[in-house]
Design a protein around this motif. Sequence first.
Motif, short mmCIF file in Angstrom:
data_model
loop_
_atom_site.label_atom_id
_atom_site.label_comp_id
_atom_site.label_asym_id
_atom_site.label_seq_id
_atom_site.Cartn_x
_atom_site.Cartn_y
_atom_site.Cartn_z
N SER A 85 0.80 -1.23 0.00
CA SER A 85 0.00 0.00 0.00
C SER A 85 0.83 1.27 0.00
CB SER A 85 -0.90 0.05 1.24
OG SER A 85 -1.60 -1.15 1.40
N GLU A 86 2.15 1.14 0.04
CA GLU A 86 3.00 2.33 0.05
C GLU A 86 2.83 3.05 -1.28
OE1 GLU A 86 5.03 3.25 2.59
OE2 GLU A 86 5.94 4.94 1.56
N PRO A 87 2.36 4.30 -1.26
CA PRO A 87 2.14 4.97 -2.54
C PRO A 87 3.39 4.93 -3.43
CG PRO A 87 1.10 6.22 -0.81
CD PRO A 87 1.87 5.11 -0.14
N GLY A 88 3.19 4.54 -4.67
CA GLY A 88 4.28 4.40 -5.62
C GLY A 88 4.72 2.96 -5.81
N THR A 89 4.23 2.05 -4.97
CA THR A 89 4.71 0.67 -4.99
C THR A 89 3.72 -0.25 -5.69
OG1 THR A 89 5.57 1.19 -2.80
CG2 THR A 89 5.77 -1.08 -3.52
N PHE A 90 4.20 -1.02 -6.66
CA PHE A 90 3.31 -1.94 -7.36
C PHE A 90 4.06 -3.19 -7.82
CE2 PHE A 90 4.72 1.68 -9.86
CZ PHE A 90 5.37 1.10 -10.94
N ARG B 88 -19.16 0.77 -8.82
CA ARG B 88 -18.54 1.53 -7.74
C ARG B 88 -17.15 1.94 -8.23
NH1 ARG B 88 -18.55 4.50 -3.21
NH2 ARG B 88 -16.92 3.92 -1.76
N ILE B 89 -16.96 3.23 -8.47
CA ILE B 89 -15.71 3.70 -9.08
C ILE B 89 -14.80 4.32 -8.03
CG2 ILE B 89 -14.73 5.24 -10.84
CD1 ILE B 89 -17.52 5.14 -12.22
N ARG B 90 -13.57 3.84 -7.97
CA ARG B 90 -12.57 4.42 -7.08
C ARG B 90 -11.44 4.96 -7.94
NH1 ARG B 90 -13.64 -0.71 -4.52
NH2 ARG B 90 -14.78 -0.39 -2.59
N VAL B 91 -11.18 6.25 -7.82
CA VAL B 91 -10.12 6.85 -8.62
C VAL B 91 -8.90 7.05 -7.74
CG1 VAL B 91 -9.46 8.82 -10.05
CG2 VAL B 91 -11.85 8.08 -9.97
N CYS B 92 -7.77 6.50 -8.15
CA CYS B 92 -6.54 6.73 -7.38
C CYS B 92 -6.13 8.18 -7.58
CB CYS B 92 -5.41 5.81 -7.82
SG CYS B 92 -3.88 6.24 -6.95
N THR B 93 -5.91 8.89 -6.47
CA THR B 93 -5.48 10.29 -6.57
C THR B 93 -4.19 10.52 -5.81
OG1 THR B 93 -6.80 10.89 -4.64
CG2 THR B 93 -7.85 11.16 -6.79
N ASN B 94 -3.47 9.46 -5.51
CA ASN B 94 -2.21 9.66 -4.80
C ASN B 94 -1.15 10.20 -5.76
OD1 ASN B 94 0.03 9.36 -2.89
ND2 ASN B 94 -1.47 8.23 -1.70
N LEU B 134 -3.67 2.68 -5.37
CA LEU B 134 -4.20 1.35 -5.67
C LEU B 134 -3.14 0.42 -6.24
CD1 LEU B 134 -7.65 2.53 -7.01
CD2 LEU B 134 -7.34 0.97 -5.10
N GLY B 135 -1.88 0.83 -6.18
CA GLY B 135 -0.80 -0.05 -6.61
C GLY B 135 -0.76 -0.28 -8.10
N SER B 136 -1.04 0.76 -8.87
CA SER B 136 -0.97 0.62 -10.32
C SER B 136 -0.37 1.89 -10.90
CB SER B 136 -2.36 0.35 -10.88
OG SER B 136 -2.28 -0.10 -12.21
N CYS B 137 0.67 2.39 -10.24
CA CYS B 137 1.26 3.70 -10.56
C CYS B 137 1.88 3.74 -11.95
CB CYS B 137 2.31 4.06 -9.53
SG CYS B 137 1.87 3.57 -7.86
N ASP B 138 2.25 2.56 -12.47
CA ASP B 138 2.86 2.55 -13.80
C ASP B 138 1.83 2.74 -14.90
OD1 ASP B 138 1.82 0.09 -13.06
OD2 ASP B 138 3.25 -1.07 -14.23
N THR B 139 0.56 2.67 -14.55
CA THR B 139 -0.49 2.86 -15.55
C THR B 139 -1.35 4.05 -15.19
OG1 THR B 139 -1.94 1.35 -14.39
CG2 THR B 139 -0.57 0.40 -16.12
N ALA B 140 -0.75 5.02 -14.50
CA ALA B 140 -1.48 6.20 -14.05
C ALA B 140 -1.89 7.08 -15.23
CB ALA B 140 -0.58 7.02 -13.11
#
Lengths: 430, 166
Positions: A85-90, B88-94, B134-140
Motif C-alpha cells: 500500500s505504500e504509494p508508488g509501490t506496485f 462503484r468507481i474508485r479513482v486513485c489520486t495519490n 491502488l498499486g498501479s502507478c505505472d499505468t497512471a
Amino acid sequence: MTFEPVLTKNVGNPAALTLKGYRQLGGYEGLSKALLMEPDAIIEEVKKSGLRGRGGAGFSAGLKWSFIPKGKDKPKYLVCNADESEPGTFKDRLLMENDPHQLLEGCAICCYAVQASTCYIYIRGEYTKAAAILERALKEAYEAGVLGSSVLGSGFKLDMYIHRGAGAYICGEETGMLESLEGKRGQPRVKPPFPAVVGAFGSPTVINNVETLCNVPHILTRGADWFKSIGTDEKNTGPKLYAISGHVERPGTYEYPIGIPFREMLDKAGGMYKGGTLKAFIPGGASAPILPAAQIDIKMDFDTVAKAGSMLGSAAVIVMDETTCLVRSVARLSKFFNHESCGQCTPCREGTNWMELLLKRLEHGEGREADGQLLLNICSHIGGNSLCALGDAAIGPVKSLVDRFWPEVEQHIREQRCPFPQRRYFGNGS
Amino acid sequence: MSVSEPKVTSPGLPPAAKAELDEVRKRYPTTEAALLPALHIAQRAWGGWLPDEAIAAVAAELDLPTSKVYGVVTFYDLYHQKPVGRYRIRVCTNLSCQLRGCEEIMETLHEELKVPEDEVTPDGRCSYIHFECLGSCDTAPMMMVNDDYYENLTPERVRHILRGFK
C-alpha cells in the motif's frame, strides 16, 4: 556481466500460472532441496546470503527467522505481507499476478525453516485479481501434495491461506497486520514483545514481504554465494525490484542488481516524460524524504540512499519534472498519512492533520514565513513519539520539503499563489 | 449498570453467504479472525454496502458484540455504510496518479455522472470516490470499478468506459 532477471524471469509467461508450467521452469526445486536440509541450515544460508527485507525496513530476513523460538509448545505462523500500500509501490502485485507459485514456494521454505505449520498471505483487499490467481495456485498446490498434510511427501505439514485485507495502509505495519488478521481494527501493538515471540494468535510469527519471500527459492537453488555476488557490497545483496512511476516515459517494475545508479534506471525507463527536466525524485515510496535532481548519480541501495538522507524503503521511485509543484506533492502525501493514521497515538493523529492543513495553506499561497518552522516543530513532536513507524514516515517528505526545497515554498508565500499551473485539489480531510 | 445495545432486526446472512463463511471460518484458530472475510461476504450479499442489519447479521453469526463489528467496519476503507452504485468507481489520486492527471479523471466523472463524489446517480448505476494508492502507478492515471482496474486513462477513455456501464 549482463544481469539476468531472477524474480521476474517468468513475468509474462502464462506457463508460470500453472503448477506444471512452474515446475517445468525449474520451480519447486528450492523447496525440494530445503526439505532435505536441517531447518537451521536453511536459516544460516538465508542469513549468509545477506537478504534484507524488501518491504521497507530492510531488516535481515535470516536473522528475523532465527528469532523464532525452537520447540513445539506453541504453534508458529508465517504471515506473508502482501498488503502493498505504500504509494508508488506496485512490484508485489506483479509478482503475485505473474508468478504465484514462486511466492508459495518461498513461503513454504520459510515455514519449514522456522517449523511453522500455518501460513497466511495477507493481501490488500483491492488486489482481487492477484488474490484470485493465488487462490487458484494454492488449490493446485494442495491437489498435487505440494501443500497440506505432507509437503512433497516429506511428512512436514503445512496449511496456507489467503487473507484479504479491507483497505488500510496501517495493516502493512507488522503488528497492525496481526491485529487485522485476528479480526480487529489494524492498530499497531506495543513492542516488545516482538512478533517473533508473541505474534499471530499469541504465537511466534515471522512476517515477511512478498518480494523477500520470492527471493528465497533462488537462494536455495543457487546458493548464498551466488546471491551475494549480486549487488553493491556485502550488506546490499541480490536482485531488486524497482517500481518507477511519475514523469518517466516508460513507468513500470524493473529488476536490477541492488544498487543500480538512479541515472541508469531513469535512462532504462525511457528517460523523462516528454523530454522534461528532472527536478526531484522519491527513492523509496511516500515515506521516503525527497531527493533533489543533483542526486541523480546515487546508487539505489539501502545504505547509500540512507546516507543521502532518504531511504530505499519499498524501492518505489517517483520521478518529478520541473513542472511539478513540490508543495502540492507533499501536501498530497500528507493528506495520505493523515487519512491513514490509525488514530491511536496523539502525536501522529493530531500532527498529520496539522501538517496537511499547513501544507494546503502553503500550496494555495496563504502560508506565512513562520510556517516552515511550524512544520519542523510538528515533525519533531511526531518523530519517535508514536508506537509504529507511520508517524516517522509522515514527517519524511515534509522535512525534506522544508530543508531542501525551501525557496520553492517561500515563493508560494511571497507571491501568495502557487507559481505552477493551477489544478484543482481533490477531497477534504479523509 | 449495564448498557444495552440498540436492537436491530436482521434477517441474518443469506444461506449461500452463511455456507461460504462456514468454510472460511475453518482457516482460523479463533472465531473473531473470520470477521474481515465475513464482512466482505456480507457486503457482497447486501449489494455492495453494509446496512445495520448486515452488521447485526455478522455479529450474530460470529457471536461478537455489534459495537465491535461496527468498530471494524468504520476502520477500513473497503467497507461502506451507505449505498453505492452498481458500478462503484474508485479513482486513485495519490502522488503518482496526481503527476499524470488524475484531476481530469475526477472532473470527467463529475461532468458525466452529474452527482457529487460519493453519491449514487439517481438510476443507481454509478458512484465514484477518490481513493488512496491502488498499486498501479505505472499505468497512471487509473481507477478501479468494482473488482477491475481501468488503466492509462484519459477523459475520452473514461467517457467511453462509462458508456459501457448499463
